[in-house]
Design a protein around this motif. Structure first.
Motif, PDB file in Angstrom:
ATOM      1  N   THR A   1      29.949  46.228  31.967  1.00 52.55           N
ATOM      2  CA  THR A   1      30.939  46.761  32.740  1.00 52.55           C
ATOM      3  C   THR A   1      30.595  46.597  34.344  1.00 52.55           C
ATOM      4  OG1 THR A   1      30.080  48.824  32.241  1.00 52.55           O
ATOM      5  CG2 THR A   1      31.639  48.072  30.922  1.00 52.55           C
ATOM      6  N   TRP A   2      29.336  46.685  34.528  1.00 52.21           N
ATOM      7  CA  TRP A   2      28.960  46.792  36.029  1.00 52.21           C
ATOM      8  C   TRP A   2      29.293  45.758  36.760  1.00 52.21           C
ATOM      9  CZ3 TRP A   2      22.987  47.433  35.139  1.00 52.21           C
ATOM     10  CH2 TRP A   2      22.646  48.478  34.192  1.00 52.21           C
ATOM     11  N   LEU A   3      29.906  44.413  36.198  1.00 54.20           N
ATOM     12  CA  LEU A   3      30.165  43.161  36.947  1.00 54.20           C
ATOM     13  C   LEU A   3      31.264  43.294  37.496  1.00 54.20           C
ATOM     14  CD1 LEU A   3      28.690  40.624  34.520  1.00 54.20           C
ATOM     15  CD2 LEU A   3      27.705  41.590  36.772  1.00 54.20           C
ATOM     16  N   ALA A   4      32.171  44.090  36.858  1.00 51.59           N
ATOM     17  CA  ALA A   4      33.808  44.388  37.228  1.00 51.59           C
ATOM     18  C   ALA A   4      34.042  44.725  38.789  1.00 51.59           C
ATOM     19  CB  ALA A   4      34.522  45.497  36.306  1.00 51.59           C
ATOM     20  N   ALA A   5      33.132  45.631  39.286  1.00 52.55           N
ATOM     21  CA  ALA A   5      33.322  46.121  40.693  1.00 52.55           C
ATOM     22  C   ALA A   5      33.154  44.956  41.909  1.00 52.55           C
ATOM     23  CB  ALA A   5      32.799  47.152  40.981  1.00 52.55           C
ATOM     24  N   PRO A   6      32.098  44.318  41.657  1.00 52.43           N
ATOM     25  CA  PRO A   6      31.877  43.301  42.858  1.00 52.43           C
ATOM     26  C   PRO A   6      32.620  42.120  42.634  1.00 52.43           C
ATOM     27  CG  PRO A   6      29.955  43.459  41.107  1.00 52.43           C
ATOM     28  CD  PRO A   6      30.969  44.509  40.910  1.00 52.43           C
ATOM     29  N   VAL A   7      32.980  41.885  41.285  1.00 52.36           N
ATOM     30  CA  VAL A   7      34.227  40.640  41.166  1.00 52.36           C
ATOM     31  C   VAL A   7      35.475  40.793  41.574  1.00 52.36           C
ATOM     32  CG1 VAL A   7      35.121  39.178  39.278  1.00 52.36           C
ATOM     33  CG2 VAL A   7      32.888  39.601  39.224  1.00 52.36           C
ATOM     34  N   ILE A   8      35.915  42.230  41.288  1.00 51.45           N
ATOM     35  CA  ILE A   8      37.147  42.528  41.903  1.00 51.45           C
ATOM     36  C   ILE A   8      37.054  42.631  43.472  1.00 51.45           C
ATOM     37  CG2 ILE A   8      38.744  44.616  42.186  1.00 51.45           C
ATOM     38  CD1 ILE A   8      37.874  45.528  39.300  1.00 51.45           C
ATOM     39  N   LEU A   9      36.090  43.217  44.090  1.00 57.64           N
ATOM     40  CA  LEU A   9      36.032  42.988  45.454  1.00 57.64           C
ATOM     41  C   LEU A   9      36.007  41.496  45.889  1.00 57.64           C
ATOM     42  CD1 LEU A   9      35.685  44.574  48.259  1.00 57.64           C
ATOM     43  CD2 LEU A   9      33.123  44.171  48.001  1.00 57.64           C
ATOM     44  N   GLY A  10      35.170  40.736  45.225  1.00 52.50           N
ATOM     45  CA  GLY A  10      35.361  39.141  45.707  1.00 52.50           C
ATOM     46  C   GLY A  10      36.713  38.720  45.605  1.00 52.50           C
ATOM     47  N   ILE A  11      37.317  38.949  44.637  1.00 56.90           N
ATOM     48  CA  ILE A  11      38.708  38.494  44.549  1.00 56.90           C
ATOM     49  C   ILE A  11      39.539  38.723  45.657  1.00 56.90           C
ATOM     50  CG2 ILE A  11      40.653  38.090  42.976  1.00 56.90           C
ATOM     51  CD1 ILE A  11      39.006  38.355  40.840  1.00 56.90           C
ATOM     52  N   VAL A  12      39.522  40.341  46.139  1.00 62.37           N
ATOM     53  CA  VAL A  12      40.260  40.631  46.961  1.00 62.37           C
ATOM     54  C   VAL A  12      40.210  40.464  48.305  1.00 62.37           C
ATOM     55  CG1 VAL A  12      40.848  42.949  48.167  1.00 62.37           C
ATOM     56  CG2 VAL A  12      40.645  42.987  45.769  1.00 62.37           C
ATOM     57  N   LEU A  13      38.860  39.873  48.639  1.00 61.44           N
ATOM     58  CA  LEU A  13      38.389  39.482  50.010  1.00 61.44           C
ATOM     59  C   LEU A  13      38.327  38.083  49.845  1.00 61.44           C
ATOM     60  CD1 LEU A  13      35.444  42.086  51.039  1.00 61.44           C
ATOM     61  CD2 LEU A  13      38.074  42.116  51.347  1.00 61.44           C
ATOM     62  N   GLY A  14      37.967  37.247  48.644  1.00 64.29           N
ATOM     63  CA  GLY A  14      37.763  35.807  48.761  1.00 64.29           C
ATOM     64  C   GLY A  14      38.681  35.256  48.233  1.00 64.29           C
ATOM     65  N   GLY A  15      39.540  35.558  47.327  1.00 61.75           N
ATOM     66  CA  GLY A  15      40.509  34.696  46.710  1.00 61.75           C
ATOM     67  C   GLY A  15      40.063  33.945  45.984  1.00 61.75           C
ATOM     68  N   SER A  16      40.355  32.707  46.030  1.00 67.48           N
ATOM     69  CA  SER A  16      39.886  31.475  44.796  1.00 67.48           C
ATOM     70  C   SER A  16      38.530  31.214  45.234  1.00 67.48           C
ATOM     71  CB  SER A  16      40.854  30.127  44.952  1.00 67.48           C
ATOM     72  OG  SER A  16      40.955  29.800  46.656  1.00 67.48           O
ATOM     73  N   ARG A  17      38.015  31.453  46.295  1.00 70.07           N
ATOM     74  CA  ARG A  17      36.388  31.337  46.524  1.00 70.07           C
ATOM     75  C   ARG A  17      35.524  32.131  45.565  1.00 70.07           C
ATOM     76  NH1 ARG A  17      37.985  32.101  51.749  1.00 70.07           N
ATOM     77  NH2 ARG A  17      37.090  34.101  51.897  1.00 70.07           N
ATOM     78  N   PHE A  18      36.343  32.975  44.750  1.00 70.12           N
ATOM     79  CA  PHE A  18      35.352  33.561  43.817  1.00 70.12           C
ATOM     80  C   PHE A  18      35.743  33.528  42.194  1.00 70.12           C
ATOM     81  CE2 PHE A  18      32.872  37.683  43.205  1.00 70.12           C
ATOM     82  CZ  PHE A  18      32.118  37.705  44.404  1.00 70.12           C
ATOM     83  N   LEU A  19      36.487  32.286  42.227  1.00 71.20           N
ATOM     84  CA  LEU A  19      36.870  31.851  40.853  1.00 71.20           C
ATOM     85  C   LEU A  19      35.712  31.414  39.961  1.00 71.20           C
ATOM     86  CD1 LEU A  19      39.416  31.107  39.011  1.00 71.20           C
ATOM     87  CD2 LEU A  19      39.037  28.786  39.875  1.00 71.20           C
ATOM     88  N   THR A  20      34.846  31.181  40.581  1.00 67.44           N
ATOM     89  CA  THR A  20      33.500  30.757  39.796  1.00 67.44           C
ATOM     90  C   THR A  20      33.102  31.969  38.998  1.00 67.44           C
ATOM     91  OG1 THR A  20      32.948  28.856  40.683  1.00 67.44           O
ATOM     92  CG2 THR A  20      31.406  29.566  39.630  1.00 67.44           C
ATOM     93  N   PRO A  21      32.579  32.877  39.949  1.00 66.55           N
ATOM     94  CA  PRO A  21      32.141  34.062  39.262  1.00 66.55           C
ATOM     95  C   PRO A  21      32.981  34.940  38.350  1.00 66.55           C
ATOM     96  CG  PRO A  21      32.277  34.471  41.653  1.00 66.55           C
ATOM     97  CD  PRO A  21      32.540  32.981  41.221  1.00 66.55           C
ATOM     98  N   ALA A  22      34.197  34.916  38.748  1.00 63.29           N
ATOM     99  CA  ALA A  22      35.121  35.621  37.930  1.00 63.29           C
ATOM    100  C   ALA A  22      35.277  34.784  36.561  1.00 63.29           C
ATOM    101  CB  ALA A  22      36.625  35.421  38.413  1.00 63.29           C
ATOM    102  N   ALA A  23      35.309  33.430  36.447  1.00 63.98           N
ATOM    103  CA  ALA A  23      35.502  33.029  35.176  1.00 63.98           C
ATOM    104  C   ALA A  23      34.012  33.161  34.510  1.00 63.98           C
ATOM    105  CB  ALA A  23      35.331  31.519  35.471  1.00 63.98           C
ATOM    106  N   LEU A  24      32.803  33.025  35.144  1.00 66.01           N
ATOM    107  CA  LEU A  24      31.750  33.388  34.292  1.00 66.01           C
ATOM    108  C   LEU A  24      31.425  34.621  33.702  1.00 66.01           C
ATOM    109  CD1 LEU A  24      28.996  31.813  36.868  1.00 66.01           C
ATOM    110  CD2 LEU A  24      29.631  30.845  34.514  1.00 66.01           C
TER     111      LEU A  24
END
Length: 416
Positions: A329-352
């Motif tokens: 559950t800890w991973l949710a917050a940084p990934v959410i921030l990454g998608i908000v600020l980086g969009g598709s550039r955060f696709l890899t960690p979002a999928a992982l």
């Protein structure tokens, strides 16, 4: 293009209403699974947290004050709050409390202004992540800290003092958000405000606990974690699990009645458990060095903060002697921030991260017994999960390093 759905339908599917429907459905499903699914998903909540809360309510024993405790002192607040409707409704009250906290964070993620594509994608990802992770997403103390972490990171650049307050409170519920505070101190220009707020609030929390009579018990969670053995889900436990799969009689899985966890025992297991702390320190130091390098080279907050927060968090998971499923559950917050600020550039960690959540759901809670007997298939799934965590850490560290690879002129922080 003739097969594309009309714009009105696309808008309704992707709009706020659709997201709220999905949020309610997923939380309803997870609540049902926690209450009725096999594997005793809410075992810690109804079997442990409730007992702690009731002993304090009756004046018998206050965890973290009258005796050392495995959690920081503020963890007792949500555990006590879940008693609001009586002990017989403790589980339902807990689930409702977590759902309300998630709803507040979800509402702030969606925002009231222009509904950007990135925030929409982040919201859909979070709902999908919760569904993939399963009942453990709500049924542990970690679930209380996640909404604090999500909002804290989203507000980090624009409201650093509020963000520091939220993340510090969360860290005194469960330690891991301290990594996010460290990320803010490194990545933000207003780092002094963040550090000052975190230190002052921590001093206040400690002061209140000392006034309540905690003494050294206020720091009992540090010693309790240090005394743990190597839990079976810990990344470093994987070699011993494969050794058991191979048929050895020298290694085994045992239940620690003091810590209430299953651990591996065998030659070298205690040494591996002892080395996790220095490994974690080294990992955190390496990520910190990369982050400081990027900050000194004026890396934009939007580029640096998400992977830095993700790297710190993943290090805490990989170099951990516990490795419980709720840590995902800890991973949710940084990934959410990454998608908000980086969009598709955060696709890899979002999928992982989504893949890690799904593997965790398979491992716990319904078929957890197979892992407890070191079934080869389930040990393989755990091994794959660890590999994906290493891949996630590698990606995050690489992005932190890249963020500091170009010298930039000074610039002000941009609000998330």
């Amino acid at each position: 293009m003739g097969d594309a759905p009309p714009r009105g339908i696309r808008h309704r599917i992707g709009g706020r209403a659709a997201l709220w429907v999905a949020f309610v459905l997923v939380h309803g499903l997870l609540a049902w699974l926690n209450l009725f699914a096999p594997g005793y998903p809410m075992g810690d909540v109804t079997g442990v947290y409730r007992v702690w809360a009731e002993t304090a309510q009756h004046g018998w024993l206050r965890m973290g004050i009258d005796t050392p405790w495995v959690y920081p002192i503020l963890a007792f607040a949500p555990m006590t709050a879940a008693l609001a409707f009586g002990a017989e409704w403790y589980g339902q009250a807990w689930l409702a409390m977590v759902a309300v906290l998630d709803a507040i964070a979800f509402s702030l993620l969606l925002g009231r202004g222009t509904f950007s594509l990135r925030r929409r994608a982040a919201a859909w990802w979070w709902v999908a992540f919760l569904a993939m992770l399963g009942p453990i997403a709500l049924g542990r103390i970690d679930a209380v800290t996640v909404p604090f972490a999500v909002v804290g990171l989203l507000w980090a650049a624009g409201r650093p003092r509020v963000a520091a307050t939220l993340l510090t409170v969360a860290a005194w519920i469960k330690v891991w958000p301290a990594a996010l505070v460290a990320s803010l101190v490194v990545a933000l220009r207003r780092r002094v405000e963040v550090a000052t707020m975190a230190v002052a609030l921590s001093a206040g929390i400690l002061g209140v606990s000392l006034i309540a009579g905690s003494g050294a018990n206020a720091f009992g969670f540090v010693a309790a974690q240090a005394g743990r053995g190597l839990q079976i889900e810990a990344p470093l436990a994987v070699p011993w699990l494969w050794w058991i799969v191979a048929g050895t009689d020298e290694a085994t899985i045992v239940y620690d009645r003091d810590i209430l966890t299953f651990q591996v025992e065998g030659p070298g297991a205690d040494a591996a458990a002892a080395v996790t702390t220095p490994l974690m320190a080294l990992g955190v130091a390496a990520v910190l060095a990369a982050g400081v390098r990027a900050a000194m080279r004026r890396a934009p907050v939007a580029t640096l903060l998400p992977p830095l927060a993700l790297a710190f968090t993943t290090v805490l998971m990989l170099a951990n002697k516990v490795g419980s499923p709720q840590f995902v559950t800890w991973l949710a917050a940084p990934v959410i921030l990454g998608i908000v600020l980086g969009g598709s550039r955060f696709l890899t960690p979002a999928a992982l991260t989504a893949s890690i959540a799904l593997l965790t759901h398979v491992l716990y809670p319904y078929w957890y017994g197979w892992l407890l007997i070191a079934n080869p298939g389930f040990v393989l799934l755990l091994t794959l999960k660890v590999v994906l965590l290493f891949a996630l850490l590698s990606w995050a560290v690489a992005k932190v390093w890249q963020a500091g690879s170009v010298h930039r002129a000074p610039r002000a922080d941009a609000a998330a």
